[in-house]
Design an enzyme around this catalytic site. Structure first.
Site, PDB file in Angstrom:
ATOM      1  N   ASP A  37      42.141 -90.939  -3.621  1.00 53.28           N
ATOM      2  CA  ASP A  37      42.571 -90.451  -4.965  1.00 53.28           C
ATOM      3  C   ASP A  37      42.800 -91.474  -5.951  1.00 53.28           C
ATOM      4  O   ASP A  37      43.399 -92.383  -5.437  1.00 53.28           O
ATOM      5  CB  ASP A  37      43.665 -89.449  -4.800  1.00 53.28           C
ATOM      6  CG  ASP A  37      43.858 -88.632  -3.736  1.00 53.28           C
ATOM      7  OD1 ASP A  37      42.744 -88.349  -2.985  1.00 53.28           O
ATOM      8  OD2 ASP A  37      44.854 -87.923  -3.534  1.00 53.28           O
ATOM      9  N   GLU A  66      46.704 -79.266  -3.936  1.00 51.97           N
ATOM     10  CA  GLU A  66      46.671 -80.905  -3.931  1.00 51.97           C
ATOM     11  C   GLU A  66      46.465 -81.491  -5.427  1.00 51.97           C
ATOM     12  O   GLU A  66      45.771 -80.671  -6.175  1.00 51.97           O
ATOM     13  CB  GLU A  66      45.900 -81.528  -3.091  1.00 51.97           C
ATOM     14  CG  GLU A  66      46.039 -81.232  -1.721  1.00 51.97           C
ATOM     15  CD  GLU A  66      45.035 -82.205  -0.775  1.00 51.97           C
ATOM     16  OE1 GLU A  66      45.720 -82.513   0.370  1.00 51.97           O
ATOM     17  OE2 GLU A  66      43.992 -82.389  -0.846  1.00 51.97           O
ATOM     18  N   ASP A 111      42.947 -77.971  -0.911  1.00 51.76           N
ATOM     19  CA  ASP A 111      42.866 -78.541   0.347  1.00 51.76           C
ATOM     20  C   ASP A 111      41.824 -77.892   1.324  1.00 51.76           C
ATOM     21  O   ASP A 111      41.010 -78.571   1.898  1.00 51.76           O
ATOM     22  CB  ASP A 111      44.192 -78.613   0.970  1.00 51.76           C
ATOM     23  CG  ASP A 111      44.481 -79.713   2.045  1.00 51.76           C
ATOM     24  OD1 ASP A 111      43.522 -80.318   2.306  1.00 51.76           O
ATOM     25  OD2 ASP A 111      45.357 -79.613   2.779  1.00 51.76           O
TER      26      ASP A 111
HETATM   27  N1  DQQ Z   1      45.251 -87.459  -0.613  1.00 53.92           N
HETATM   28  C1  DQQ Z   1      46.755 -87.964  -0.882  1.00 53.92           C
HETATM   29  C2  DQQ Z   1      47.472 -86.983  -0.730  1.00 53.92           C
HETATM   30  C3  DQQ Z   1      46.887 -85.815  -1.713  1.00 53.92           C
HETATM   31  C4  DQQ Z   1      45.516 -86.186  -0.793  1.00 53.92           C
HETATM   32  C5  DQQ Z   1      46.913 -88.898   0.613  1.00 53.92           C
HETATM   33  C6  DQQ Z   1      44.386 -85.549  -1.472  1.00 53.92           C
HETATM   34  O1  DQQ Z   1      48.861 -87.117  -1.563  1.00 53.92           O
HETATM   35  O2  DQQ Z   1      47.368 -84.666  -1.645  1.00 53.92           O
HETATM   36  O3  DQQ Z   1      45.923 -89.806   0.612  1.00 53.92           O
HETATM   37  O4  DQQ Z   1      43.106 -86.010  -1.297  1.00 53.92           O
END
Ligand code: DQQ
Length: 533
Positions: free
Chosen positions: A22, A200, A233
């Site tokens: 991200d 997310e 998600d």
């Molecule tokens: N990636 C992060 C989280 C999020 C997720 C962890 C989304 O905070 O929810 O690497 O790809």
């Protein structure tokens, strides 16, 4: 090995090596754009997550910097996860991010620049009172993550939202704060949609109904609509909806519940996840980043030594013409990489034919194409294929009366590897047209470890508009936009033959009943300058 080396992009942002996911806390500060990102400094797979960091003057040329935040506290020892930046009225900057604790509980933490006079924001201090938020009663300890940028409330407080779920209902919780240290949970939630699962990387921001410019996250009023975006998600796609925000209640309602968050529109119908926007106060626009993952095997990621890209950042605007969707478009700065313009005027592409477009090597391109279809022919053809669907169709090889037609990129001379990007016009029995924009990866690679999907969706086409598309090709990424950005499709492509000087571009028309007339501009794209730290 040669193929793997070819896959590295030349004008998209990616770390020098290892894993990225991200985008985090994007912002503009003292002359520099900052991009932080989820990064594994150890390997090309997810894990050991810290915040990678890079800066740019123009969102295209980058300078990598040392990691900005590492996992060194009990409250983030299992990962410095996704977060967002907020500017305070005095110009101070704060960062809120999710930490995965020593017990893998998701908590929210506060950080701020150690030296605000450093335009490169190299050092960050974590607040000694962290965590500032823990999962509230009734919320799963692992379902509480990715705080947004804060905006102001009518009472002059700050407000954020954080994604979660209750059973299978995706929700976003709302908190008010004065100092980002103590927070008050509002009753209810910003919004929730049954069946969408964990939300997310929620994003929430205003767009102007009348002006071209983007808006600061705190803007509100009658000329504004609010966008709510969630990364699902379960389904791994980014969905948004337009709606109305009630600041008094801290709630948002969609304009059209049929296309609510998670069940309606997407920023991109290809590979595009965990996106985050920010308001660029310098250029007065809202800019979007996202995680573009690999779609071949983990073994290939490890072999390459890197995984994932960022798109060319996109501006976001409300589509005043349709009133029902956003428009996303590569930032104007990418145009500065264009060179060697090739123009092809009014090329007629007959049913069942292909036309090569001679541009030299076709591995780094910016393509703008317009397609004209004879209106009389459109009227004559019987309706039949109104239930067309890019994903469920037979792809670019399935012929209909009025489509598919478009481009073949990253295609070798024998056409054994080809990546078609195309329109398909469907007509129902009452004479109504529905236009689809698709990208078929089923023949994109002869490699066996590659996921070869068909992507796409409908695209609104208004009376009198020509069909138009723009495609950016950069080795293993293809970003396509129809009707000036109403529908976007990003894909990852891993050819084995259509590489280096063997990568070509063609026009194709697989419609049975119509010729199309194409006018195309193709630029070679220079490589971006991306410096190591
Ligand atoms: N990636 C992060 C989280 C999020 C997720 C962890 C989304 O905070 O929810 O690497 O790809």
């Amino acid at each position: 090995q040669k193929m793997l080396a070819w896959q590295r992009t030349s004008f998209h942002f990616q770390p020098k090596k290892n894993w990225m996911n991200d985008p985090n806390g994007p912002l503009y500060y003292k002359g520099w754009y900052h991009l932080f990102y989820q990064y594994n400094p150890e390997a090309a797979v997810w894990g050991n997550i810290v915040w990678g960091h890079a800066v740019s003057r123009d969102l295209i040329h980058w300078q990598h910097l040392p990691v900005a935040m590492v996992a060194d506290q009990w409250y983030d020892i299992n990962g410095v996860w996704t977060g967002s930046a907020t500017f305070l009225p005095n110009g101070d900057l704060i960062m809120l991010y999710t930490g995965s604790t020593n017990e893998s509980i998701q908590v929210q933490n506060l950080a701020y620049p150690a030296d605000p006079s450093d335009p490169l924001l190299r050092k960050w201090i974590k607040y000694e009172g962290n965590p500032v938020l823990i999962p509230p009663p009734g919320i799963g300890l692992k379902d509480f993550r990715d705080p947004t940028t804060a905006w102001t409330t009518p009472e002059g407080k700050w407000r954020i939202t954080i994604g979660s779920k209750i059973n299978k209902t995706g929700i976003s919780l709302v908190y008010d704060t004065i100092d980002f240290k103590k927070f008050e949970l509002l009753k209810g939630m910003l919004h929730g949609v049954p069946g969408t699962g964990m939300w997310e990387c929620v994003d929430f921001y205003p767009v102007s109904k009348i002006a071209e410019n983007g808006l600061d996250t705190s803007e509100n009023g009658p000329a504004v609509k609010h966008v709510l975006k969630s990364s699902l998600d379960d389904d791994r796609n980014d969905y948004y909806a337009l709606g109305t925000y009630n600041a008094g209640a801290g709630k948002w309602v969609p304009d059209n519940p049929i296309i609510d968050v998670g069940i309606g529109l997407r920023y991109d119908y290809g590979n595009f996840y965990a996106s985050k926007s920010f308001y660029d106060q310098e250029k007065k626009r809202r800019v979007l980043w996202a995680w573009i993952k690999e779609t071949d095997s983990e073994a290939a990621d490890i072999c390459r030594g890197w995984a994932s890209l960022q798109p060319i950042p996109r501006t976001i605007q409300y589509d005043k013409k349709t009133g029902s969707n956003l428009i996303t478009w590569p930032v104007a700065e990418v145009d500065n990489l264009r060179s060697n313009n090739n123009e092809f005027n009014k090329v007629v592409v007959k049913p069942g034919s292909i036309v090569p477009l001679e541009v030299g090597s076709a591995t780094q391109l910016d393509i703008m194409a317009e397609f004209e279809v004879d209106q009389n022919m459109l009227k004559k053809v019987d309706g039949s294929n109104a239930t067309y669907d890019c994903i469920k169709s037979g792809g670019s090889g399935e012929r209909g009366a009025l489509g598919p037609f478009g481009l073949l990129v990253l295609t070798d001379n024998s056409l054994s590897e080809q990546t078609p990007i195309y329109f398909y016009i469907a007509k129902d029995l009452t004479g109504n047209f529905n236009t689809f924009f698709c990208n078929d990866l089923t023949r994109s690679s002869e490699a066996s470890d590659v996921r070869k999907l068909i992507y796409g969706s409908t695209v609104p086409v208004l009376q009198g508009e020509k069909l138009s598309l723009r495609t950016l090709v950069d080795h293993s990424i293809v970003e396509s936009f129809a009707q000036n950005g109403r529908t976007a499709i990003t894909s990852r492509v891993y050819p084995t033959k259509a590489i280096y000087e063997n990568a070509k571009i063609y026009l194709f028309n697989n419609a049975t009943d119509i010729s199309v007339t194409a006018t195309i501009k193709i630029w070679q794209m220079n490589s971006a300058n991306i410096k190591s730290n």
